[in-house]
Design a protein around this motif. Sequence first.
Motif, PDB file in Angstrom:
ATOM      1  N   ALA A  17      -6.901 -13.435  -5.992  1.00  0.00           N
ATOM      2  CA  ALA A  17      -6.852 -12.383  -6.800  1.00  0.00           C
ATOM      3  C   ALA A  17      -7.600 -12.374  -8.091  1.00  0.00           C
ATOM      4  CB  ALA A  17      -5.502 -11.614  -6.872  1.00  0.00           C
ATOM      5  N   ALA A  49     -11.223 -12.672  -7.746  1.00  0.00           N
ATOM      6  CA  ALA A  49     -11.937 -11.559  -7.153  1.00  0.00           C
ATOM      7  C   ALA A  49     -11.871 -10.595  -8.455  1.00  0.00           C
ATOM      8  CB  ALA A  49     -11.300 -11.314  -5.907  1.00  0.00           C
ATOM      9  N   ASN A  50     -11.204 -10.785  -9.307  1.00  0.00           N
ATOM     10  CA  ASN A  50     -10.932  -9.690 -10.460  1.00  0.00           C
ATOM     11  C   ASN A  50     -10.204  -8.601 -10.069  1.00  0.00           C
ATOM     12  OD1 ASN A  50     -12.117 -10.779 -12.998  1.00  0.00           O
ATOM     13  ND2 ASN A  50     -14.072 -10.668 -12.057  1.00  0.00           N
ATOM     14  N   SER A  51      -9.106  -9.031  -9.229  1.00  0.00           N
ATOM     15  CA  SER A  51      -8.281  -7.827  -8.584  1.00  0.00           C
ATOM     16  C   SER A  51      -7.255  -7.535  -9.502  1.00  0.00           C
ATOM     17  CB  SER A  51      -7.989  -8.183  -7.226  1.00  0.00           C
ATOM     18  OG  SER A  51      -6.888  -7.232  -6.887  1.00  0.00           O
ATOM     19  N   PHE A  55      -4.373  -6.655  -8.596  1.00  0.00           N
ATOM     20  CA  PHE A  55      -3.274  -7.006  -7.967  1.00  0.00           C
ATOM     21  C   PHE A  55      -2.585  -8.244  -8.226  1.00  0.00           C
ATOM     22  CE2 PHE A  55      -1.877  -9.966  -4.298  1.00  0.00           C
ATOM     23  CZ  PHE A  55      -0.558  -8.868  -4.198  1.00  0.00           C
ATOM     24  N   ARG A  56      -3.669  -9.092  -9.016  1.00  0.00           N
ATOM     25  CA  ARG A  56      -3.119 -10.224  -9.466  1.00  0.00           C
ATOM     26  C   ARG A  56      -1.870 -10.315 -10.365  1.00  0.00           C
ATOM     27  NH1 ARG A  56      -5.588 -12.171 -14.509  1.00  0.00           N
ATOM     28  NH2 ARG A  56      -4.118 -14.046 -14.634  1.00  0.00           N
TER      29      ARG A  56
END
Length: 236
Positions: free
Chosen positions: A149, A152-154, A156-157
Amino acid sequence: MGILSFLSKTEEEEIKVLTSHPYYPTDLKLTNYTEPTYTTEFILISFLSGLLVISAISLAIIIPKQTVTPKNKAVFLWFIITGSIHFFFEGYFALNHETIVNNNGLFDEMWKEYALSDSRYLTSDPFVVMMESITAICWGPLSFITAYAIYANSPFRYISQLIVSLGQLYGLVLYYLTELMEGATHCRPEAYYFWGYFFGANFVWAIASTTLIWQSWYQIVNFAKEDIKRKSKKVE
Protein backbone atom coordinates in the motif's frame (compact mmCIF):
# COMPACT_ATOMS: atom_id res chain seq x y z
CA MET A 1 20.40 -37.32 51.66
CA GLY A 2 19.44 -35.67 48.37
CA ILE A 3 16.26 -36.30 46.48
CA LEU A 4 18.14 -38.48 43.97
CA SER A 5 18.98 -40.90 46.77
CA PHE A 6 15.39 -42.16 46.75
CA LEU A 7 15.45 -42.84 43.00
CA SER A 8 16.76 -45.76 41.02
CA LYS A 9 19.91 -45.36 38.93
CA THR A 10 17.82 -45.33 35.74
CA GLU A 11 15.56 -42.60 37.10
CA GLU A 12 18.58 -40.55 38.20
CA GLU A 13 20.09 -40.78 34.72
CA GLU A 14 16.77 -39.80 33.13
CA ILE A 15 16.47 -36.67 35.30
CA LYS A 16 20.07 -35.70 34.55
CA VAL A 17 19.40 -36.04 30.81
CA LEU A 18 16.20 -34.01 31.00
CA THR A 19 17.84 -31.21 32.99
CA SER A 20 21.29 -31.24 31.33
CA HIS A 21 20.92 -28.04 29.34
CA PRO A 22 21.81 -24.32 29.66
CA TYR A 23 18.26 -23.04 30.08
CA TYR A 24 16.48 -21.60 33.08
CA PRO A 25 14.98 -22.45 35.48
CA THR A 26 17.67 -25.03 36.20
CA ASP A 27 15.10 -27.73 36.97
CA LEU A 28 13.43 -27.27 33.58
CA LYS A 29 12.92 -30.66 31.92
CA LEU A 30 13.43 -30.81 28.16
CA THR A 31 12.68 -34.19 26.63
CA ASN A 32 15.03 -35.28 23.82
CA TYR A 33 16.97 -32.01 23.98
CA THR A 34 19.85 -31.86 21.51
CA GLU A 35 22.70 -29.40 21.89
CA PRO A 36 23.21 -26.79 19.16
CA THR A 37 25.78 -27.60 16.51
CA TYR A 38 26.28 -23.99 15.33
CA THR A 39 28.18 -21.39 17.32
CA THR A 40 26.44 -18.34 18.71
CA GLU A 41 28.46 -16.14 16.36
CA PHE A 42 27.36 -18.14 13.31
CA ILE A 43 23.70 -18.03 14.39
CA LEU A 44 23.71 -14.26 14.96
CA ILE A 45 25.64 -13.55 11.74
CA SER A 46 23.23 -15.77 9.78
CA PHE A 47 20.20 -13.98 11.19
CA LEU A 48 21.62 -10.53 10.54
CA SER A 49 22.79 -11.56 7.06
CA GLY A 50 19.27 -12.67 6.24
CA LEU A 51 17.94 -9.28 7.31
CA LEU A 52 20.58 -7.52 5.20
CA VAL A 53 19.60 -9.51 2.11
CA ILE A 54 15.91 -8.72 2.67
CA SER A 55 16.78 -5.06 3.21
CA ALA A 56 18.87 -4.89 0.04
CA ILE A 57 16.10 -6.38 -2.09
CA SER A 58 13.50 -4.11 -0.50
CA LEU A 59 15.59 -0.99 -1.06
CA ALA A 60 16.20 -1.98 -4.67
CA ILE A 61 12.42 -2.08 -5.11
CA ILE A 62 11.43 1.09 -3.25
CA ILE A 63 14.32 3.54 -3.89
CA PRO A 64 13.51 4.10 -7.61
CA LYS A 65 9.88 4.90 -6.65
CA GLN A 66 9.94 8.70 -6.91
CA THR A 67 6.36 9.18 -5.71
CA VAL A 68 7.22 7.74 -2.28
CA THR A 69 8.87 10.08 0.22
CA PRO A 70 12.13 9.08 1.96
CA LYS A 71 10.26 8.72 5.25
CA ASN A 72 7.72 6.37 3.70
CA LYS A 73 10.51 4.42 2.02
CA ALA A 74 11.91 3.75 5.49
CA VAL A 75 8.46 2.64 6.68
CA PHE A 76 8.19 0.37 3.61
CA LEU A 77 11.52 -1.22 4.54
CA TRP A 78 10.36 -1.71 8.13
CA PHE A 79 7.18 -3.52 7.11
CA ILE A 80 9.04 -5.82 4.72
CA ILE A 81 11.55 -6.72 7.45
CA THR A 82 9.00 -7.15 10.22
CA GLY A 83 6.66 -9.03 7.89
CA SER A 84 9.45 -11.42 6.93
CA ILE A 85 10.37 -12.06 10.57
CA HIS A 86 6.72 -12.61 11.53
CA PHE A 87 5.73 -14.80 8.59
CA PHE A 88 8.85 -16.91 8.06
CA PHE A 89 10.80 -16.97 11.34
CA GLU A 90 7.95 -16.81 13.83
CA GLY A 91 5.77 -18.83 11.48
CA TYR A 92 8.42 -21.57 11.63
CA PHE A 93 8.16 -21.56 15.41
CA ALA A 94 4.36 -21.72 15.32
CA LEU A 95 4.49 -24.80 13.08
CA ASN A 96 7.45 -26.56 14.74
CA HIS A 97 7.37 -25.50 18.41
CA GLU A 98 7.10 -29.10 19.59
CA THR A 99 10.22 -30.31 17.76
CA ILE A 100 12.61 -27.34 17.95
CA VAL A 101 14.08 -28.68 21.18
CA ASN A 102 15.40 -31.82 19.47
CA ASN A 103 16.17 -30.51 15.97
CA ASN A 104 19.32 -28.84 14.68
CA GLY A 105 18.18 -26.94 11.61
CA LEU A 106 19.31 -23.32 11.33
CA PHE A 107 15.95 -21.88 12.40
CA ASP A 108 15.75 -24.42 15.23
CA GLU A 109 19.10 -23.32 16.56
CA MET A 110 18.21 -19.65 16.20
CA TRP A 111 15.23 -20.31 18.45
CA LYS A 112 17.39 -22.30 20.87
CA GLU A 113 19.75 -19.33 21.07
CA TYR A 114 16.88 -16.92 21.75
CA ALA A 115 15.41 -19.36 24.29
CA LEU A 116 18.41 -18.68 26.52
CA SER A 117 16.53 -15.47 27.33
CA ASP A 118 13.11 -17.13 27.42
CA SER A 119 12.94 -20.91 27.74
CA ARG A 120 9.18 -20.87 27.19
CA TYR A 121 10.06 -21.19 23.50
CA LEU A 122 11.30 -24.74 24.10
CA THR A 123 8.38 -25.97 26.19
CA SER A 124 5.43 -25.13 23.90
CA ASP A 125 4.19 -22.60 26.42
CA PRO A 126 0.50 -21.98 25.50
CA PHE A 127 0.75 -18.19 25.62
CA VAL A 128 3.92 -18.04 23.51
CA VAL A 129 2.57 -20.51 20.94
CA MET A 130 -0.73 -18.62 20.56
CA MET A 131 0.99 -15.23 20.44
CA GLU A 132 3.49 -16.33 17.80
CA SER A 133 0.77 -18.09 15.76
CA ILE A 134 -1.40 -14.96 15.67
CA THR A 135 1.66 -12.87 14.82
CA ALA A 136 2.64 -15.14 11.92
CA ILE A 137 -0.88 -15.55 10.53
CA CYS A 138 -2.12 -11.98 10.97
CA TRP A 139 0.70 -9.46 11.35
CA GLY A 140 3.03 -11.13 8.84
CA PRO A 141 0.75 -10.97 5.77
CA LEU A 142 -0.76 -7.65 6.83
CA SER A 143 2.74 -6.16 7.08
CA PHE A 144 3.36 -7.13 3.45
CA ILE A 145 -0.01 -5.66 2.46
CA THR A 146 0.91 -2.43 4.24
CA ALA A 147 4.25 -2.32 2.43
CA TYR A 148 2.49 -2.73 -0.91
CA ALA A 149 0.00 0.00 0.00
CA ILE A 150 2.93 2.33 0.70
CA TYR A 151 4.51 1.40 -2.63
CA ALA A 152 1.21 2.11 -4.41
CA ASN A 153 0.62 5.36 -2.46
CA SER A 154 -2.69 4.01 -1.21
CA PRO A 155 -4.34 5.80 1.75
CA PHE A 156 -5.35 2.31 2.92
CA ARG A 157 -1.82 1.94 4.28
CA TYR A 158 -2.68 4.08 7.32
CA ILE A 159 -5.52 1.75 8.32
CA SER A 160 -3.49 -1.44 7.88
CA GLN A 161 -0.47 0.24 9.46
CA LEU A 162 -2.53 1.15 12.51
CA ILE A 163 -3.96 -2.36 12.85
CA VAL A 164 -0.57 -4.08 12.54
CA SER A 165 1.19 -1.68 14.88
CA LEU A 166 -1.52 -1.92 17.53
CA GLY A 167 -1.40 -5.70 17.31
CA GLN A 168 2.38 -5.74 17.62
CA LEU A 169 2.43 -3.37 20.58
CA TYR A 170 -0.37 -5.22 22.38
CA GLY A 171 1.37 -8.57 21.89
CA LEU A 172 4.70 -7.14 23.04
CA VAL A 173 3.22 -5.69 26.24
CA LEU A 174 1.60 -9.04 27.08
CA TYR A 175 4.83 -10.86 26.24
CA TYR A 176 6.88 -8.67 28.55
CA LEU A 177 4.39 -8.70 31.40
CA THR A 178 3.69 -12.45 31.44
CA GLU A 179 7.40 -13.10 31.92
CA LEU A 180 8.22 -10.20 34.24
CA MET A 181 5.31 -11.01 36.55
CA GLU A 182 6.96 -14.41 37.10
CA GLY A 183 10.27 -12.75 37.90
CA ALA A 184 11.89 -13.49 34.53
CA THR A 185 12.51 -17.04 35.74
CA HIS A 186 12.88 -18.35 32.18
CA CYS A 187 15.90 -16.16 31.41
CA ARG A 188 19.53 -16.99 32.14
CA PRO A 189 21.15 -14.74 34.80
CA GLU A 190 23.68 -13.13 32.44
CA ALA A 191 22.64 -9.52 31.82
CA TYR A 192 23.08 -9.63 28.05
CA TYR A 193 20.45 -12.35 27.67
CA PHE A 194 17.85 -10.26 29.46
CA TRP A 195 18.81 -6.80 28.18
CA GLY A 196 20.11 -7.88 24.80
CA TYR A 197 17.75 -10.65 23.72
CA PHE A 198 14.58 -10.52 25.82
CA PHE A 199 14.29 -6.77 26.29
CA GLY A 200 16.47 -5.11 23.65
CA ALA A 201 15.68 -7.19 20.56
CA ASN A 202 11.94 -6.88 21.20
CA PHE A 203 11.98 -3.22 22.23
CA VAL A 204 12.63 -2.27 18.61
CA TRP A 205 8.97 -3.14 17.99
CA ALA A 206 7.88 -0.96 20.91
CA ILE A 207 9.58 2.09 19.38
CA ALA A 208 8.52 1.41 15.78
CA SER A 209 4.93 0.46 16.64
CA THR A 210 4.38 3.48 18.89
CA THR A 211 5.77 5.82 16.22
CA LEU A 212 3.65 4.29 13.45
CA ILE A 213 0.49 4.27 15.57
CA TRP A 214 0.93 8.00 16.12
CA GLN A 215 1.60 8.62 12.42
CA SER A 216 -1.48 6.62 11.40
CA TRP A 217 -3.69 8.32 13.97
CA TYR A 218 -2.49 11.76 12.87
CA GLN A 219 -3.11 11.07 9.17
CA ILE A 220 -6.51 9.44 9.70
CA VAL A 221 -7.66 12.36 11.85
CA ASN A 222 -6.50 14.83 9.20
CA PHE A 223 -8.32 12.90 6.48
CA ALA A 224 -11.47 13.01 8.63
CA LYS A 225 -11.11 16.77 9.22
CA GLU A 226 -10.71 17.43 5.50
CA ASP A 227 -13.76 15.30 4.75
CA ILE A 228 -15.82 17.22 7.31
CA LYS A 229 -14.72 20.54 5.76
CA ARG A 230 -15.72 19.41 2.27
CA LYS A 231 -19.11 18.25 3.46
CA SER A 232 -19.65 21.50 5.35
CA LYS A 233 -18.92 23.56 2.22
CA LYS A 234 -21.40 21.50 0.21
CA VAL A 235 -24.12 22.13 2.81
CA GLU A 236 -23.47 25.88 2.67
